[in-house]
Each structure stands twice: as structure tokens, then as C-alpha cells.
Design a protein around this motif. Structure first.
Motif, PDB file in Angstrom:
ATOM      1  N   PRO A 170       0.821  -1.219   0.000  1.00 21.82           N
ATOM      2  CA  PRO A 170       0.000   0.000   0.000  1.00 21.82           C
ATOM      3  C   PRO A 170       0.855   1.269   0.000  1.00 21.82           C
ATOM      4  CG  PRO A 170      -0.438  -1.403   1.938  1.00 21.82           C
ATOM      5  CD  PRO A 170       0.780  -1.914   1.281  1.00 21.82           C
ATOM      6  N   ASP A 171       0.338   2.306  -0.641  1.00 22.15           N
ATOM      7  CA  ASP A 171       0.953   3.632  -0.625  1.00 22.15           C
ATOM      8  C   ASP A 171      -0.171   4.605  -0.293  1.00 22.15           C
ATOM      9  OD1 ASP A 171       2.287   5.976  -0.986  1.00 22.15           O
ATOM     10  OD2 ASP A 171       2.667   5.738  -3.130  1.00 22.15           O
ATOM     11  N   GLY A 172      -0.383   4.854   0.998  1.00 24.76           N
ATOM     12  CA  GLY A 172      -1.544   5.629   1.428  1.00 24.76           C
ATOM     13  C   GLY A 172      -2.785   4.746   1.388  1.00 24.76           C
ATOM     14  N   THR A 173      -3.956   5.355   1.250  1.00 24.56           N
ATOM     15  CA  THR A 173      -5.213   4.592   1.261  1.00 24.56           C
ATOM     16  C   THR A 173      -5.796   4.392  -0.137  1.00 24.56           C
ATOM     17  OG1 THR A 173      -6.474   6.631   1.611  1.00 24.56           O
ATOM     18  CG2 THR A 173      -5.832   5.384   3.582  1.00 24.56           C
ATOM     19  N   ASP A 174      -5.200   5.032  -1.145  1.00 21.77           N
ATOM     20  CA  ASP A 174      -5.804   4.977  -2.474  1.00 21.77           C
ATOM     21  C   ASP A 174      -4.885   4.410  -3.556  1.00 21.77           C
ATOM     22  OD1 ASP A 174      -4.037   7.092  -2.441  1.00 21.77           O
ATOM     23  OD2 ASP A 174      -5.302   8.419  -3.649  1.00 21.77           O
ATOM     24  N   LYS A 175      -3.749   3.839  -3.153  1.00 23.43           N
ATOM     25  CA  LYS A 175      -2.797   3.357  -4.155  1.00 23.43           C
ATOM     26  C   LYS A 175      -2.004   2.168  -3.616  1.00 23.43           C
ATOM     27  CE  LYS A 175      -0.486   6.680  -6.174  1.00 23.43           C
ATOM     28  NZ  LYS A 175       0.579   7.721  -6.347  1.00 23.43           N
ATOM     29  N   ILE A 176      -1.767   1.175  -4.486  1.00 23.41           N
ATOM     30  CA  ILE A 176      -0.929   0.033  -4.098  1.00 23.41           C
ATOM     31  C   ILE A 176       0.003  -0.324  -5.264  1.00 23.41           C
ATOM     32  CG2 ILE A 176      -2.676  -0.955  -2.527  1.00 23.41           C
ATOM     33  CD1 ILE A 176      -1.961  -2.843  -5.731  1.00 23.41           C
ATOM     34  N   THR A 177       1.085  -1.027  -4.925  1.00 27.39           N
ATOM     35  CA  THR A 177       1.975  -1.570  -5.956  1.00 27.39           C
ATOM     36  C   THR A 177       1.935  -3.088  -5.857  1.00 27.39           C
ATOM     37  OG1 THR A 177       3.438   0.348  -5.810  1.00 27.39           O
ATOM     38  CG2 THR A 177       4.343  -1.631  -6.866  1.00 27.39           C
ATOM     39  N   PHE A 178       1.700  -3.751  -6.985  1.00 28.91           N
ATOM     40  CA  PHE A 178       1.725  -5.217  -7.035  1.00 28.91           C
ATOM     41  C   PHE A 178       3.196  -5.618  -7.152  1.00 28.91           C
ATOM     42  CE2 PHE A 178       1.255  -9.323  -9.338  1.00 28.91           C
ATOM     43  CZ  PHE A 178       0.403  -9.972  -8.456  1.00 28.91           C
ATOM     44  N   THR A 179       3.753  -6.132  -6.066  1.00 31.56           N
ATOM     45  CA  THR A 179       5.212  -6.329  -6.014  1.00 31.56           C
ATOM     46  C   THR A 179       5.698  -7.613  -6.670  1.00 31.56           C
ATOM     47  OG1 THR A 179       5.026  -7.315  -3.801  1.00 31.56           O
ATOM     48  CG2 THR A 179       5.461  -4.932  -3.923  1.00 31.56           C
ATOM     49  N   ARG A 180       4.911  -8.684  -6.553  1.00 31.66           N
ATOM     50  CA  ARG A 180       5.347  -9.959  -7.140  1.00 31.66           C
ATOM     51  C   ARG A 180       4.164 -10.905  -7.300  1.00 31.66           C
ATOM     52  NH1 ARG A 180       6.374 -10.211  -1.742  1.00 31.66           N
ATOM     53  NH2 ARG A 180       5.681 -12.098  -0.644  1.00 31.66           N
ATOM     54  N   VAL A 181       4.358 -11.923  -8.125  1.00 30.51           N
ATOM     55  CA  VAL A 181       3.331 -12.961  -8.289  1.00 30.51           C
ATOM     56  C   VAL A 181       3.452 -13.901  -7.093  1.00 30.51           C
ATOM     57  CG1 VAL A 181       2.473 -14.825  -9.740  1.00 30.51           C
ATOM     58  CG2 VAL A 181       3.476 -12.791 -10.804  1.00 30.51           C
ATOM     59  N   PRO A 182       2.376 -14.102  -6.335  1.00 33.46           N
ATOM     60  CA  PRO A 182       2.467 -14.924  -5.121  1.00 33.46           C
ATOM     61  C   PRO A 182       2.460 -16.424  -5.397  1.00 33.46           C
ATOM     62  CG  PRO A 182       0.219 -14.208  -5.431  1.00 33.46           C
ATOM     63  CD  PRO A 182       1.019 -13.567  -6.529  1.00 33.46           C
ATOM     64  N   THR A 183       2.951 -17.182  -4.414  1.00 33.39           N
ATOM     65  CA  THR A 183       2.838 -18.637  -4.446  1.00 33.39           C
ATOM     66  C   THR A 183       1.565 -19.015  -3.685  1.00 33.39           C
ATOM     67  OG1 THR A 183       4.098 -18.873  -2.395  1.00 33.39           O
ATOM     68  CG2 THR A 183       5.355 -18.912  -4.461  1.00 33.39           C
ATOM     69  N   LEU A 184       1.168 -20.265  -3.781  1.00 34.12           N
ATOM     70  CA  LEU A 184      -0.052 -20.743  -3.111  1.00 34.12           C
ATOM     71  C   LEU A 184      -0.012 -20.458  -1.611  1.00 34.12           C
ATOM     72  CD1 LEU A 184      -2.724 -22.370  -3.032  1.00 34.12           C
ATOM     73  CD2 LEU A 184      -1.337 -24.454  -2.945  1.00 34.12           C
ATOM     74  N   ASP A 185       1.143 -20.671  -0.975  1.00 35.20           N
ATOM     75  CA  ASP A 185       1.272 -20.480   0.469  1.00 35.20           C
ATOM     76  C   ASP A 185       1.075 -19.026   0.898  1.00 35.20           C
ATOM     77  OD1 ASP A 185       1.815 -23.161   0.677  1.00 35.20           O
ATOM     78  OD2 ASP A 185       3.987 -22.930   0.751  1.00 35.20           O
ATOM     79  N   GLU A 186       1.347 -18.102  -0.003  1.00 40.88           N
ATOM     80  CA  GLU A 186       1.252 -16.677   0.341  1.00 40.88           C
ATOM     81  C   GLU A 186      -0.155 -16.121   0.199  1.00 40.88           C
ATOM     82  OE1 GLU A 186       5.283 -14.429  -0.805  1.00 40.88           O
ATOM     83  OE2 GLU A 186       4.388 -15.480  -2.507  1.00 40.88           O
ATOM     84  N   VAL A 187      -1.014 -16.803  -0.548  1.00 36.85           N
ATOM     85  CA  VAL A 187      -2.360 -16.293  -0.802  1.00 36.85           C
ATOM     86  C   VAL A 187      -3.246 -16.536   0.434  1.00 36.85           C
ATOM     87  CG1 VAL A 187      -4.386 -16.429  -2.293  1.00 36.85           C
ATOM     88  CG2 VAL A 187      -2.105 -16.726  -3.275  1.00 36.85           C
ATOM     89  N   PRO A 188      -3.866 -15.495   0.965  1.00 40.00           N
ATOM     90  CA  PRO A 188      -4.649 -15.632   2.208  1.00 40.00           C
ATOM     91  C   PRO A 188      -6.050 -16.212   2.009  1.00 40.00           C
ATOM     92  CG  PRO A 188      -4.684 -13.354   1.485  1.00 40.00           C
ATOM     93  CD  PRO A 188      -3.827 -14.092   0.496  1.00 40.00           C
ATOM     94  N   TYR A 189      -6.115 -17.469   1.582  1.00 44.49           N
ATOM     95  CA  TYR A 189      -7.424 -18.120   1.439  1.00 44.49           C
ATOM     96  C   TYR A 189      -7.984 -18.450   2.823  1.00 44.49           C
ATOM     97  CZ  TYR A 189      -6.201 -19.012  -3.484  1.00 44.49           C
ATOM     98  OH  TYR A 189      -5.849 -18.883  -4.793  1.00 44.49           O
ATOM     99  N   PRO A 190      -9.266 -18.168   3.094  1.00 42.54           N
ATOM    100  CA  PRO A 190      -9.865 -18.535   4.386  1.00 42.54           C
ATOM    101  C   PRO A 190     -10.056 -20.048   4.528  1.00 42.54           C
ATOM    102  CG  PRO A 190     -11.128 -16.811   3.274  1.00 42.54           C
ATOM    103  CD  PRO A 190     -10.187 -17.383   2.273  1.00 42.54           C
TER     104      PRO A 190
END
Length: 204
Positions: A170-190
Motif C-alpha cells: 500500500p501507498d496511502g489509502t488509495d494506491k498500491i503496488t503489485f510487487t510480485r506474483v504470489p505462491t499458493l502459500d502466500e495467498v490468504p485463502y480462508p
């Protein structure tokens, strides 16, 4: 906008799991399927049934995208180097609507798709209304001026049940940077996702 928007909780009930981790999901109260015979549907599931269920759950999680779109992602993932199941997750997480959802610009994946299709999202400063657009590492995704004041966006940013993952900076409340393609373990699935079974389903 997704055709499933008005009945998204049906996916939860059909799967018997709260796949988005929402507090209002009916599965929190009862974990059986819909209808009068929902409690009786507990027979032995075949390998094909398990694979189909895994595919439906993963497809449903991403806003019930069409079968054509989902299979297109699988085909692309299978052509890439490395593990196909990891590649598939990476491609799905690169969708613009999903990046908007991960950034907490929208409370649900369905509303994320709506915000994108209504032209409220900028990618590297340029308006984009294509929900399936692939976001690349280093891309900056931001909210348009109108969207910053929308009640839906303000509600999403205040949600306590999910956090912004590490691969979205995140960069403030209105902007983000997509830093990398995640692996399965990194994705926050409930809930537990099994993309390996999805690969088995399509490679039969």
C-alpha cells in the motif's frame, strides 16, 4: 458484474465452507447444503467428484468467473515453466479485480469487479475497466477520485476480517503496488484450496 452477485452465498452453502471468510456467511450457522435434503447429501465422493469440487470452489472464490476464462487460465498455466498448480494461482491473483480486492478497495470480489467495470480503477495512472486484465509486478493500481469517497470503498478499508497480503504494497489509502506474483502459500485463502486437484481435473 458477475451473474452470481445476487446469490453468492449459495456457493458457500453448496461447498459447505465459508470460502471468503465472511462473518455473515450462512455456513457459519449450518455446514450442510441448501434445500430440504441438504443434510442427507453425504455419500462417498469419487476422485472425479473431489476434483470437480476443488475446481468449483476455486472458480467460485474468484467471483465465479466463466468456465471459458477459468480454463484459459489453466491452459496458460500449463504452458508456463514450473508447477502448473502454482502457476494457475499466480495467474488468478494477477487479475485486476483480484488485486483490487486484495488491496481492500472493495469488500467482496464481486464488488471489486463492479468497481473495475465502472471505470473507477487506474493502472499506472491509466483508467482500466477490464476485470480480467493481468497486473504485472511493479504495476501501480489506484482508485479514481470518485471511488475514494464511495461508501463501499470506505467500508472495505475498515474490514477487520482480512489483511492486505505481502505481495500488495500500500501507498496511502488509495494506491498500491503489485510487487510480485504470489505462491499458493502466500495467498490468504480462508479455506484450503487444492489447485493440484484442479490440474488433475483438466488433464484427465
Amino acid at each position: 458484474m458477475s451473474k452470481r452477485n445476487s446469490s453468492k452465498y449459495k456457493i458457500d452453502r453448496r461447498m459447505g465452507e465459508n470460502i471468503w471468510g465472511r462473518p455473515k456467511s450462512p455456513v457459519n450457522k449450518r455446514e450442510y447444503g441448501p434445500g430440504q435434503h441438504g443434510q442427507r447429501r453425504k455419500g462417498k465422493v469419487s476422485d472425479f467428484g473431489l476434483q470437480l469440487r476443488a475446481k468449483q470452489k476455486l472458480k467460485g472464490y474468484y467471483g465465479e468467473i466463466t468456465e471459458k476464462q477459468f480454463k484459459k487460465n489453466y491452459t496458460e498455466a500449463s504452458r508456463m515453466k514450473g508447477d502448473t498448480s502454482q502457476n494457475l494461482i499466480g495467474l488468478l491473483e494477477q487479475r485486476l479485480d483480484m488485486v483490487v480486492y486484495r488491496a481492500k478497495f472493495a469488500p467482496t470480489i464481486f464488488s471489486a469487479r463492479q468497481i473495475v467495470s465502472h471505470g473507477h480503477i487506474r493502472v499506472n495512472g491509466v483508467k482500466c475497466n477490464i476485470a480480467s486484465r493481468k497486473v504485472k509486478p511493479g504495476d501501480v493500481v489506484s482508485l479514481g477520485k470518485k471511488a475514494q469517497e464511495m461508501a463501499l470503498v470506505i467500508e472495505a478499508q475498515g474490514l477487520a476480517e482480512r489483511d492486505i497480503p505481502d505481495y500488495v504494497a500500500p501507498d496511502g489509502t488509495d494506491k498500491i503496488t503489485f510487487t510480485r506474483v504470489p505462491t499458493l502459500d502466500e495467498v490468504p485463502y480462508p479455506v484450503k484450496m487444492e489447485p493440484n486437484l484442479v490440474v488433475e481435473f483438466y488433464s484427465r
